[in-house]
Design an enzyme around this catalytic site. Structure first.
Site, PDB file in Angstrom:
ATOM      1  NE  ARG A 102      -3.775   0.518   1.735  1.00 25.12           N
ATOM      2  CZ  ARG A 102      -5.130   0.751   2.450  1.00 25.12           C
ATOM      3  NH1 ARG A 102      -5.219   1.468   3.438  1.00 25.12           N
ATOM      4  NH2 ARG A 102      -5.878   0.078   1.802  1.00 25.12           N
ATOM      5  CG  HIS A 129      -8.367   0.029  -3.022  1.00 27.61           C
ATOM      6  ND1 HIS A 129      -7.355  -1.055  -2.642  1.00 27.61           N
ATOM      7  CD2 HIS A 129      -8.953   0.380  -1.819  1.00 27.61           C
ATOM      8  CE1 HIS A 129      -7.625  -1.386  -1.344  1.00 27.61           C
ATOM      9  NE2 HIS A 129      -8.622  -0.587  -0.879  1.00 27.61           N
ATOM     10  CD  GLN A 132     -13.129  -1.759  -0.982  1.00 30.22           C
ATOM     11  OE1 GLN A 132     -12.171  -1.634   0.093  1.00 30.22           O
ATOM     12  NE2 GLN A 132     -14.071  -2.243  -0.928  1.00 30.22           N
ATOM     13  CG  ASP A 223     -13.477   6.519  -1.084  1.00 32.42           C
ATOM     14  OD1 ASP A 223     -13.593   6.325  -0.045  1.00 32.42           O
ATOM     15  OD2 ASP A 223     -12.510   6.473  -1.592  1.00 32.42           O
ATOM     16  CB  CYS A 263     -14.278   0.957  -0.332  1.00 29.59           C
ATOM     17  SG  CYS A 263     -13.591   2.651   0.324  1.00 29.59           S
ATOM     18  NE  ARG A 291     -10.416  -5.141   0.308  1.00 30.18           N
ATOM     19  CZ  ARG A 291      -9.576  -4.489   0.963  1.00 30.18           C
ATOM     20  NH1 ARG A 291     -10.163  -3.206   1.528  1.00 30.18           N
ATOM     21  NH2 ARG A 291      -8.165  -4.201   0.983  1.00 30.18           N
TER      22      ARG A 291
HETATM   23  N1  NVA Z   1      -9.945   7.105  -1.182  1.00 34.77           N
HETATM   24  C1  NVA Z   1      -9.470   6.369  -0.034  1.00 34.77           C
HETATM   25  C2  NVA Z   1      -9.925   4.782   0.085  1.00 34.77           C
HETATM   26  C3  NVA Z   1      -9.502   4.348   1.302  1.00 34.77           C
HETATM   27  C4  NVA Z   1      -9.656   2.850   1.430  1.00 34.77           C
HETATM   28  C5  NVA Z   1      -8.079   6.819   0.242  1.00 34.77           C
HETATM   29  O1  NVA Z   1      -7.097   6.627  -0.602  1.00 34.77           O
HETATM   30  O2  NVA Z   1      -7.912   7.243   1.476  1.00 34.77           O
HETATM   31  N1   CP Z   2     -11.340  -0.139   2.195  1.00 32.57           N
HETATM   32  C1   CP Z   2      -9.913  -0.156   2.762  1.00 32.57           C
HETATM   33  O1   CP Z   2      -9.201  -0.379   1.845  1.00 32.57           O
HETATM   34  O2   CP Z   2      -9.947  -0.014   4.022  1.00 32.57           O
HETATM   35  P1   CP Z   2      -8.394   0.133   4.784  1.00 32.57           P
HETATM   36  O3   CP Z   2      -7.984   1.459   4.479  1.00 32.57           O
HETATM   37  O4   CP Z   2      -8.849   0.138   6.302  1.00 32.57           O
HETATM   38  O5   CP Z   2      -7.390  -0.922   4.492  1.00 32.57           O
END
Ligand code: NVA
Ligand code: CP
Length: 307
Positions: A102, A129, A132, A223, A263, A291
């Site tokens: 990540r 992502h 997801q 989101d 998500c 997930r």
């Molecule tokens: N768009 C959000 C998704 C988190 C799972 C982010 O990138 O923070």
């Molecule tokens: N939806 C998602 O990826 O959640 P986290 O940021 O908690 O991993």
């Protein structure tokens, strides 16, 4: 050997193969039968951003498949002190069987993958992502049996919106995206998705008015307006996204039996109201659970495809 960096790299058939595998593993797991597909394998999980779902689902998923997982925070490993991705990739390839990352930049992730001799999985970048979205697709299939599903995404044209675009184009469903002016999706992803959609027959449309976009939706999703790394611009974003909250008025414009997806993490009173999030139409915890299952499917599929 294959990596899982973006859904762009997968054909429709391959995506459905992973989904079917995930459903099969989910069904067996619910019956108490957990086949150790990845016995004695180790997954490394590099996190340059926070996570609840991704961390826990990968770690538990790997454990349930007979392997183990290592949490590697960039605050603790040398990557955070400037050791290059390409060196980290070559070192970890000598010790691990698979790695999930990540991070911020998709290019950095791809740089890692280029130097890795083990499968690399995208656990979220600023661009997309994909893990997801496989969980989201499983949730769609479980809750919506009809053909010709219409999905409406309301909000920021971010990594989640981009992933919806690629998935819709590949798997051929209708997707309507409504974002405020200046917060539209990445133009390169839009171009890609429209080209793919022409081939697959998916219908993709863009709006600035969320009320128009939500009409006739079977699935309404959103989101956060402030993704990880954008915290400084929060107050401007909250102003600019006025009118984009998914509340019961917004949901009442979708089909009567529409479902709500997110998500997570969700920010009540910003992109979604408390009553929608907690209401009967919301399937957010099924989505979160998926997930675990989707990623087990991905890891087993990647392992099979290196042999
Ligand atoms: N768009 C959000 C998704 C988190 C799972 C982010 O990138 O923070
Ligand atoms: N939806 C998602 O990826 O959640 P986290 O940021 O908690 O991993």
């Amino acid at each position: 050997m294959r990596h899982f960096l973006t859904l762009k790299d997968f054909t429709r058939e391959e995506i459905l193969e992973i989904i079917n595998l995930a459903f099969k593993i989910k069904k067996k797991s619910k019956e108490g039968k957990r086949k150790k597909y990845l016995k004695n394998q180790t997954l490394g999980m590099i996190f340059e951003k926070s996570s609840t779902r991704t961390r826990v689902s990968f770690e538990v998923g790997m454990y349930q498949l007979g392997g183990s997982a290592l949490f590697l925070s960039s605050n603790d490993i040398q990557l955070g002190r400037g050791e290059p991705m390409k060196d980290t990739a070559r070192v970890l390839s000598r010790m691990l069987d698979m790695v999930m990352i990540r991070t911020f930049s998709q290019n950095e992730l791809e740089e890692f993958a280029k130097h890795s001799s083990i499968p690399v999985i995208n656990g979220l970048t600023d661009l997309c992502h994909p893990v997801q979205l496989l969980a989201d697709y499983m949730t769609m299939v479980e809750h919506k049996k009809d053909k010709d599903i219409v999905v409406t995404y309301i909000g920021d044209g971010n990594n989640i919106a981009s992933s919806w675009l690629i998935l819709a184009a590949k798997l051929r469903f209708d997707l309507k995206i409504a974002s405020p002016k200046g917060y539209e999706c990445n133009p390169l992803i839009i171009d890609y998705a429209l080209r793919e959609a022409k081939k697959s027959g998916a219908k993709i449309r863009f709006y600035h008015d969320p009320k128009k976009a939500v009409k006739n939706a079977d699935i309404v999703t959103t989101d956060t307006w402030v993704s990880m790394g954008q915290e400084e611009g929060k107050s401007k974003r909250v102003k600019d996204f006025k009118g984009f909250i998914v509340d019961s008025d917004m949901m009442s414009l979708a089909k009567n039996n529409a479902i709500f997806m997110h998500c997570l993490p969700a920010y009540r009173g910003l992109e979604v109201s408390e009553d929608v999030l907690e209401g009967e139409q919301s399937v957010i915890f099924d989505e979160a659970e998926n997930r675990l299952h989707a990623q087990k499917g991905i890891m087993v599929w990647l392992d099979r495809n290196r042999k």
